[in-house]
Design a protein around this motif. Structure first.
Motif, PDB file in Angstrom:
ATOM      1  N   MET A   1      33.587   4.627  65.901  1.00 18.56           N
ATOM      2  CA  MET A   1      34.605   4.454  66.934  1.00 18.56           C
ATOM      3  C   MET A   1      35.050   2.997  66.939  1.00 18.56           C
ATOM      4  O   MET A   1      34.248   2.080  67.039  1.00 18.56           O
ATOM      5  CB  MET A   1      34.048   4.832  68.307  1.00 18.56           C
ATOM      6  CG  MET A   1      35.074   4.808  69.420  1.00 18.56           C
ATOM      7  SD  MET A   1      34.329   5.105  71.045  1.00 18.56           S
ATOM      8  CE  MET A   1      33.658   6.751  70.828  1.00 18.56           C
ATOM      9  N   GLU A   5      40.289   2.482  69.502  1.00 22.82           N
ATOM     10  CA  GLU A   5      40.117   3.823  70.047  1.00 22.82           C
ATOM     11  C   GLU A   5      39.522   3.776  71.449  1.00 22.82           C
ATOM     12  O   GLU A   5      39.930   4.526  72.339  1.00 22.82           O
ATOM     13  CB  GLU A   5      39.221   4.657  69.123  1.00 22.82           C
ATOM     14  CG  GLU A   5      39.888   5.037  67.808  1.00 22.82           C
ATOM     15  CD  GLU A   5      38.928   5.733  66.873  1.00 22.82           C
ATOM     16  OE1 GLU A   5      39.292   6.796  66.336  1.00 22.82           O
ATOM     17  OE2 GLU A   5      37.807   5.216  66.679  1.00 22.82           O
ATOM     18  N   ASP A   8      42.072   2.756  74.089  1.00 24.71           N
ATOM     19  CA  ASP A   8      43.037   3.785  74.471  1.00 24.71           C
ATOM     20  C   ASP A   8      42.512   4.699  75.565  1.00 24.71           C
ATOM     21  O   ASP A   8      43.271   5.483  76.150  1.00 24.71           O
ATOM     22  CB  ASP A   8      43.411   4.636  73.245  1.00 24.71           C
ATOM     23  CG  ASP A   8      44.255   3.851  72.250  1.00 24.71           C
ATOM     24  OD1 ASP A   8      44.891   2.858  72.661  1.00 24.71           O
ATOM     25  OD2 ASP A   8      44.257   4.235  71.057  1.00 24.71           O
ATOM     26  N   LEU A  56      34.870  11.151  68.222  1.00 24.95           N
ATOM     27  CA  LEU A  56      35.015   9.711  68.009  1.00 24.95           C
ATOM     28  C   LEU A  56      33.814   9.091  67.298  1.00 24.95           C
ATOM     29  O   LEU A  56      33.937   8.047  66.664  1.00 24.95           O
ATOM     30  CB  LEU A  56      35.240   9.010  69.359  1.00 24.95           C
ATOM     31  CG  LEU A  56      36.560   9.334  70.076  1.00 24.95           C
ATOM     32  CD1 LEU A  56      36.601   8.651  71.435  1.00 24.95           C
ATOM     33  CD2 LEU A  56      37.745   8.907  69.232  1.00 24.95           C
TER      34      LEU A  56
END
Length: 318
Positions: A1, A5, A8, A56
């Motif tokens: 991850m 990411e 977000d 993720l």
């Protein structure tokens, strides 16, 4: 991850994913209901969080259809950089399990830093073994014996004020002992392996025995009334109940003079153990400042037992 990411996601999402990682890494499993109970979300939202974490961070969690839970994956790689102090606070006190971010303090505060910090992967193996009630194969390094390979059955963490230990049954010596976590290398959780009845925590006499101590202002220190105020004493006495397995650590940490004649000198000795015989039979009493073991022929004390509730992840002679 990646950091992008994570960025977000909303903060509540990151907190829930951090909780997923803590549970799986240090306890070994997580269920949808754990998220529901912890964050007050609906079951469908918890399912989405678990699916999101799995997407993720591939390899971090696997679904165990038999146990109906998510368990530690074989290719786990941590996503969140938790400080060891925070993990230990969560394990032992049950708070601080959101995403590790630096928060602004409400008031200026300084606290001493520990000189030793357990390695998190090692700590995770220890706590998973505790929670899952299974043995742990370790390589252990001690001052007296050097490097040895052992199988232990751990059941509790102990903070002695300077470093963290794990209390466990040692199959090598066939005795209950304290192991310094920083001296443990290459731990392997023996999930599903049998634990014998004599290896269980309720068979550890030093752990189940409670010693009742009375601490008073040191007779040779000036202004005893200040000591009474500092320690919130009642009638000039601070009464404590400690496990025999931890009493020596705590008395040493607090610099309590445990000599029978309060003979220790120095400004650090503000407290005196009123009756040193209260420590009779506690093995680690030898760590208490000034303690002298009485002649066994002159003392007869009935052991004090207590029913103890041990949390799943709630110490060294070597």
């Amino acid at each position: 991850m990646s950091n992008e990411e994570l960025a977000d996601l909303t903060q509540p999402q990151r907190d829930r994913l951090a909780f997923v990682e803590l549970r799986v890494r240090f306890i070994g499993e997580i269920r949808r209901q754990d998220l529901v109970s912890r964050f007050g979300i609906q079951s469908a939202a918890a399912t989405r969080d678990l699916a999101l974490y799995k997407d993720l961070a591939p390899g971090n969690i696997d679904y165990d259809s038999k146990g109906k839970s998510y368990v530690l994956g074989s290719d786990f790689r941590s996503v969140f950089d938790f400080p060891p102090e925070r993990v230990l606070s969560w394990l032992t006190q049950g708070f601080g399990d959101g995403e590790p971010v630096r928060l602004k303090a409400w008031v200026a505060c300084e606290s001493p830093s520990r000189l030793t910090r357990p390695e998190l992967d090692t700590l995770a193996s220890v706590t998973r073994a505790i929670h899952q009630a299974c043995p742990l194969r370790i390589e252990y390094h001690s001052i007296s014996s050097g490097r040895t390979e052992r199988e232990i059955v751990p059941f509790a963490l102990i903070d002695n004020g300077l470093r963290w230990h794990v209390r466990a049954f040692d199959r090598k010596t066939q005795d209950f002992r304290d192991f310094v976590i920083t001296r443990i290398k290459h731990p392997v959780v023996l999930k599903g392996a049998t634990v014998q009845p004599h290896e269980a925590s309720d068979q550890d006499i030093q752990w189940t025995r409670i010693v009742e101590l009375e601490l008073v202002p040191h007779p040779d220190q000036p202004r005893p009334e200040i000591t009474v105020m500092d320690y919130s004493m009642q009638d000039g006495v601070l009464r404590m109940k400690l496990r025999a397995a931890t009493a020596g650590y705590i008395l040493r940490q607090w610099s309590v003079d445990c000599s029978p004649d309060h003979s220790l000198r120095g400004p650090e000795y503000r407290l005196w153990l009123k009756d040193s015989l209260a420590l009779y039979g506690a093995k680690n009493a030898v760590l208490a400042p000034g303690y002298e073991a009485p002649d066994a022929t002159q003392v007869r004390i009935e052991p004090i037992k207590a029913n103890v509730r041990i949390t799943s992840a709630s110490t060294s002679k070597d």
